[in-house]
Scaffold this active site. Structure first.
Site, short mmCIF file in Angstrom:
data_model
loop_
_atom_site.label_atom_id
_atom_site.label_comp_id
_atom_site.label_asym_id
_atom_site.label_seq_id
_atom_site.Cartn_x
_atom_site.Cartn_y
_atom_site.Cartn_z
N SER A 13 -8.52 19.87 2.91
CA SER A 13 -9.91 19.45 3.15
C SER A 13 -10.05 17.93 3.03
CB SER A 13 -10.87 20.18 2.21
OG SER A 13 -10.69 19.79 0.88
N ASN A 14 -9.28 17.31 2.16
CA ASN A 14 -9.32 15.84 2.10
C ASN A 14 -8.78 15.22 3.39
OD1 ASN A 14 -10.17 14.39 -0.53
ND2 ASN A 14 -9.10 16.23 -1.25
N ASN A 101 -2.10 8.07 -3.96
CA ASN A 101 -2.35 9.49 -4.25
C ASN A 101 -3.75 9.65 -4.82
OD1 ASN A 101 -1.74 12.30 -4.74
ND2 ASN A 101 -1.41 11.78 -6.90
N HIS A 103 -5.73 12.16 -7.55
CA HIS A 103 -5.49 13.19 -8.57
C HIS A 103 -6.85 13.70 -9.07
CE1 HIS A 103 -3.15 15.36 -11.51
NE2 HIS A 103 -4.09 15.06 -12.40
N GLU A 173 -14.09 13.31 -4.28
CA GLU A 173 -12.95 12.89 -3.44
C GLU A 173 -13.40 12.55 -2.03
OE1 GLU A 173 -9.26 15.17 -5.63
OE2 GLU A 173 -10.21 16.23 -3.97
#
Ligand code: GAR
Length: 188
Positions: A13-14, A101, A103, A173
């Protein structure tokens, strides 16, 4: 035009959110890289007409194949978004300061091997945390260990389930990851 590659292992989804964010901008999501041939992210890539590849463990850790593919596509920034394999030294040295990244916790808390996705959110509930959040960081040779670029927090109620937390985290996010990517791409 800047070019990015997004590394995924699962839902993606990101990756989809990043693709949508950059649609009318000078950034192309040129490649989605999955270590998991069954990742739903690959379906999303198809729907979005984004090129995708699946890599296997031996290729990733024992050959230069992924480096060559990324170089051929002239990728400016590698973006890990739910990618669960440790990045090998050869990839880090081929793309110095070009791998980030996200997290789903406030590192250095709830990081390291085995701390991903719902495992993180379950641990947060178990410890009765009153807040959690996201961390965007540079990638080095250890899990969740590189210099932190950005963090955002959200508060938790005593009744939030791990699923509720996952929802809050994805919201954060989606809001922040594309903007941080954009800032990095255009800051040098
Ligand atoms: C995201 O919440 C991401 O932060 C997390 O996995 C989820 C992937 O969701 N990553 C990790 O836990 C890495 N340690 P998505 O596949 O729907 O983007």
């Amino acid at each position: 035009m800047k070019k990015i590659a997004v590394f995924v292992s699962g839902s993606g989804s990101n990756a989809e959110n990043i693709a949508n964010y950059f649609q009318q901008k000078e950034v192309e999501l040129a490649l989605i890289v999955s270590n998991n041939p069954k990742a739903y992210a690959l379906e999303r890539a198809k729907k979005l007409s984004i090129k995708s590849i699946t890599i296997d463990r031996a290729e990733f850790y024992e050959t230069n194949k992924i480096v060559e593919i990324l170089q051929k596509h002239e990728i400016d920034l590698l973006i890990l978004a739910g990618f669960l394999w440790l990045v090998p030294p050869r990839l880090i040295s081929a793309f110095p300061n070009k791998i980030i990244n996200i997290h789903p916790a406030l590192l250095p808390q709830y990081g390291g091997k085995g701390m991903y996705g719902m495992h993180v959110h379950r641990a947060v509930v178990k410890n009765k945390e009153t807040e959690t959040g996201i961390t965007i960081h540079w990638v080095n040779e250890k899990y969740d260990d590189g210099a932190i670029l950005f963090q955002a927090k959200c508060s938790l109620t005593g009744t939030d389930t791990p699923e509720d937390i996952a929802h809050k985290i994805h919201k954060l996010e989606f809001e922040h990851y594309p903007k941080i990517i954009e800032t990095i791409l255009f800051s040098n």
